[in-house]
Design an enzyme around this catalytic site. Structure first.
Site, short mmCIF file in Angstrom:
data_model
loop_
_atom_site.label_atom_id
_atom_site.label_comp_id
_atom_site.label_asym_id
_atom_site.label_seq_id
_atom_site.Cartn_x
_atom_site.Cartn_y
_atom_site.Cartn_z
N CYS A 275 1.24 -1.04 -0.45
CA CYS A 275 -0.07 0.22 -0.11
C CYS A 275 0.76 1.00 -0.57
CB CYS A 275 -1.06 -0.03 1.34
SG CYS A 275 -0.26 0.33 2.48
N HIS A 334 -2.63 1.53 6.73
CA HIS A 334 -2.82 2.15 5.13
C HIS A 334 -2.83 2.94 4.92
CE1 HIS A 334 -3.89 0.58 1.35
NE2 HIS A 334 -5.75 1.38 1.64
N ASP A 357 -6.82 6.05 -3.91
CA ASP A 357 -6.74 5.21 -3.42
C ASP A 357 -5.92 3.59 -4.66
OD1 ASP A 357 -4.98 2.56 -2.32
OD2 ASP A 357 -6.76 2.94 -0.84
N ASP A 399 -17.64 0.15 12.81
CA ASP A 399 -17.92 -0.34 13.57
C ASP A 399 -16.93 -2.04 13.80
OD1 ASP A 399 -19.38 1.30 15.10
OD2 ASP A 399 -21.20 1.03 14.67
N GLU A 449 -14.02 10.42 18.18
CA GLU A 449 -14.18 9.36 18.91
C GLU A 449 -15.45 9.47 19.74
OE1 GLU A 449 -15.18 6.52 16.87
OE2 GLU A 449 -13.07 6.15 15.63
N GLU A 454 -19.93 11.97 16.04
CA GLU A 454 -20.17 10.99 15.65
C GLU A 454 -20.79 9.99 15.48
OE1 GLU A 454 -17.80 7.29 15.34
OE2 GLU A 454 -18.84 7.54 17.01
#
Length: 691
Positions: A275, A334, A357, A399, A449, A454
């Site tokens: 990556c 990543h 990406d 999640d 978070e 959020e």
């Protein structure tokens, strides 16, 4: 008489004797002087000048000069691939403009301004005067996107940002873990020989239609596709197997230049990339084309193959991950690329940084690519805004659902153990503009978070799906929290995990602590299973602690069997034997490596050898085999590699390096040490090269 008359008329016709592209003035004004290519490199939407030497003075009423910029095999005015500008009167064509700036005797200076939405690519210039046609020897012109032009879709207002995200040819990609972020120097090298040529070649070989070469959205998407070999034999072959025979192990690359140069010369994909290599090369390509770009790292990044905004992890009663239950995975990190552009194809509010990406993960409209996805849309949970935004949203904010797989009466029983809403997408990082430090940009992707905002965004994202959430957060009866102290481990030392359990009530209970750990790659691929440890204790207090230990021999024998940099990862669980209530937490440990130092003068002279010394002490308890020093820098005569065999525990080795600067200015020299056990440590030094 007739012959004399024709001769007089021929002499009266205007002819162009010479064309001067005024290269130094034009490239300085267009910020393109560093490109190592014989073609003139310009940016669209900005004036440039040509100086013509004529055979006679230009007569405004009688003479006509025509400038033609053409692209491709069959240039056509209607397709914007042929731009024809007639002078001496002011001329325009598809937003291009030309006028005479000055005249002095037989010299004429012409100012040309290309359209701010002109097609980006390689143009050929021809000049006509009457019946005469002149094609200068150096008539090839590269036209790039222009972040300095307010009318260009890639306009970037900040000069500091333009210097970093367009002109800077060195930087960092960030790796490791969110607790132990490592910086890896990367030479983008967008100005180096054959790099721009390769980028334009990629555009012509991509899925782009010619008119789409005006649009940074389509260019960014297609360049993301062409970076990997899954599409039209693109630049890089991805490889996550840990076996790299026939190519370069991904961690050994330190820059984009050798990859793009090799691809351009062979027209064949280069082996191998992961990556950060895809992101580094894509950043180079976009910067070369004039699109502001930067590599961005997401730690604990989700790969949501089911596209349901959740990550499912299955573990057994010992904490060992159960295979074949899901293709979802969590990468320790990543790296992708962000590109700056206006999104005129989307509603207002989606301009700015876009995720592109180049790593081939999932198909997107038939191509292995991802994006451009607006970062602003990701933050708002608008998962169907732009390309692949749902996938990107999951990568930073899914999640995590942990499922417990038990065997009950000979049958498999699966129950939801926990729902973790703050596990995915941590310490989202990129290099700060103008500074050699990491900038945390997590807030650009999501609200803090645990905040109400959020959760509201997550609810909004789920509301856009065609199905409802099928899980609810399990109720905690007695076990509240399981904490594990995660500290980097010195390679060769035992693994000690300090585990703390917090309960609601201070009642006597029997607790079994279990831990199962693997040696893994950064993508979660298992390299070796290190075993399972269990400990059963009687507890009475609300807070209790135990230590679980793995001997160093459980992992040291596997280190040299794989070419990837390993991480120790697994689950620790606590089960109340009286009630079967279970709690689990995932643990990751990264290795600490000895330091490498580089002693090098602060200044050097152009064309004269620059001599320095690398010093490395193996402070580990294990020998390092296959030790190699390598030196690389933009602006040096060549890279250098020095084999050093085996370095015993406690041994100090020195290696003299010598390199010759071939370009002036500040040049960063990178020295890297690699071995079978320690995959990479580096040191760097900035040297001022003078004439």
């Amino acid at each position: 008489m007739a012959d004399n008359k024709q001769e007089t008329m021929a002499e009266a016709e205007l002819q162009i004797r010479r064309v001067d592209f005024m290269r130094r003035d034009n490239t300085a004004a267009h910020h393109t002087a560093e490109f190592q290519t014989p073609a003139l490199v310009l940016r669209r939407g900005q004036a440039f000048t040509l100086r013509l030497k004529l055979n006679q003075r230009l007569r405004s009423q009688q003479d006509t000069l025509t400038l033609q910029f053409s692209m491709g095999r069959q240039p056509c005015v209607s397709k914007h691939t042929l731009i024809s500008l007639d002078l001496p009167s002011s001329a325009s064509c598809h937003g291009w403009k030309a006028s005479i700036r000055s005249e002095a005797g037989l010299e004429v200076v012409i100012a040309v301004t290309s359209a701010p939405n002109a097609i980006v690519g390689l143009y050929s210039l021809e000049l006509k005067s009457g019946r005469h046609l002149l094609k200068p020897e150096d008539s090839m012109v590269y036209l790039l996107f222009n972040p300095w032009c307010p009318e260009d879709a890639v306009f970037l207002p900040s000069e500091e940002d333009r210097a970093e995200y367009v002109l800077s040819d060195t930087g960092y990609v960030y790796m490791g873990s969110f607790r132990q972020v490592k910086e890896k120097p990367w030479n983008f090298g967008q100005f180096e020989k054959n790099v721009l040529d390769c980028c334009i070649f990629l555009m012509t070989q991509s899925y782009l239609k010619t008119m789409d070469m005006r649009d940074p959205v389509m260019v960014g998407r297609n360049m993301g596709a062409m970076i990997n070999s899954q599409n039209k034999d693109g630049v890089l072959v991805g490889n996550w197997t840990g076996e790299y025979q026939g190519g370069m192990a991904p961690y050994l690359w330190t820059g984009s230049v050798p990859i793009l140069q090799r691809y351009y010369s062979t027209r064949e994909p280069v082996s191998f990339g992961q990556c950060w290599v895809f992101a580094g090369v894509l950043t180079t390509v976009l910067r070369a084309l004039g699109i502001p770009a930067r590599p961005v790292t997401v730690f604990d990044s989700a790969h949501d193959t089911e596209e349901n905004l959740t990550l499912d992890v299955y573990v057994n009663e010992m904490g060992k991950t159960v295979p074949n239950k899901t293709d979802d995975s969590i990468w320790n990190f990543h790296v992708w690329t962000e590109a700056w552009m206006k999104r005129m194809d989307l509603p207002p509010g989606n301009d700015g940084w876009q995720v592109v990406d180049g790593t081939p993960q999932e198909l997107s409209q038939g191509l292995y690519c991802c994006g451009p996805s607006p970062v602003a849309a990701v933050r708002k949970g608008n998962i169907f805004m732009g390309y692949d935004t749902k996938f990107v949203y999951s990568e930073v904010n899914a999640d995590k659902l942990v499922w417990l797989v038990r065997s009950v009466d000979g049958r498999e029983k699966v129950s939801l153990l926990s729902v973790e809403t703050m596990s995915i997408g941590k310490n989202i990082s990129t290099k700060a503009a103008g500074q050699d430090r990491r900038s945390d940009i997590t807030h650009q992707y999501k609200f803090p978070e645990g905040s109400a905002e959020e959760r509201e965004v997550m609810d909004h994202a789920f509301s856009l799906l065609s199905f409802k959430r099928e899980h609810t957060i399990p109720t905690k009866e007695n076990l509240l929290e399981l904490l594990v102290q995660e500290e980097p481990v010195v390679m060769g030392d035992p693994l000690n995990f300090s585990v703390t359990l917090r309960r609601k009530a201070a009642t006597p209970q029997t607790i079994t602590f279990s831990g199962s750990f693997d040696l893994q790659s950064y993508t979660g691929r298992q390299l070796a299973h290190l075993g399972v440890v269990q400990k059963t204790v009687q507890v009475q207090e609300q807070v209790s602690s135990v230590v679980l230990t793995w001997e160093a021999s459980t992992y040291t024998g596997s280190l040299d069997a794989y070419e990837d940099e390993p991480v120790i990862k697994g689950y620790i669980m606590a089960e109340v034997m009286e009630t079967n209530e279970t709690i689990a937490t995932e643990v990751s440990l990264f290795f600490q490596y000895p330091q490498l130092t580089l002693e090098l003068p602060n200044t050097g002279r152009m064309g004269q050898a620059l001599v320095g010394t690398c010093v490395f002490r193996n402070s580990l308890l294990i020998p390092l085999t296959g030790v190699r020093f390598s030196v690389e820098s933009l602006g040096l005569s060549s890279s250098q590699s020095i084999e050093h065999g085996t370095v015993a525990p406690g041994e100090t080795v020195q290696s003299q390096i010598s390199c010759t600067p071939v370009r002036l200015g500040l040049r960063k020299v990178i020295v890297k040490l690699s071995s079978q056990q320690v995959k990479e440590v580096h040191a760097e030094k900035v040297v001022l090269v003078t004439p």
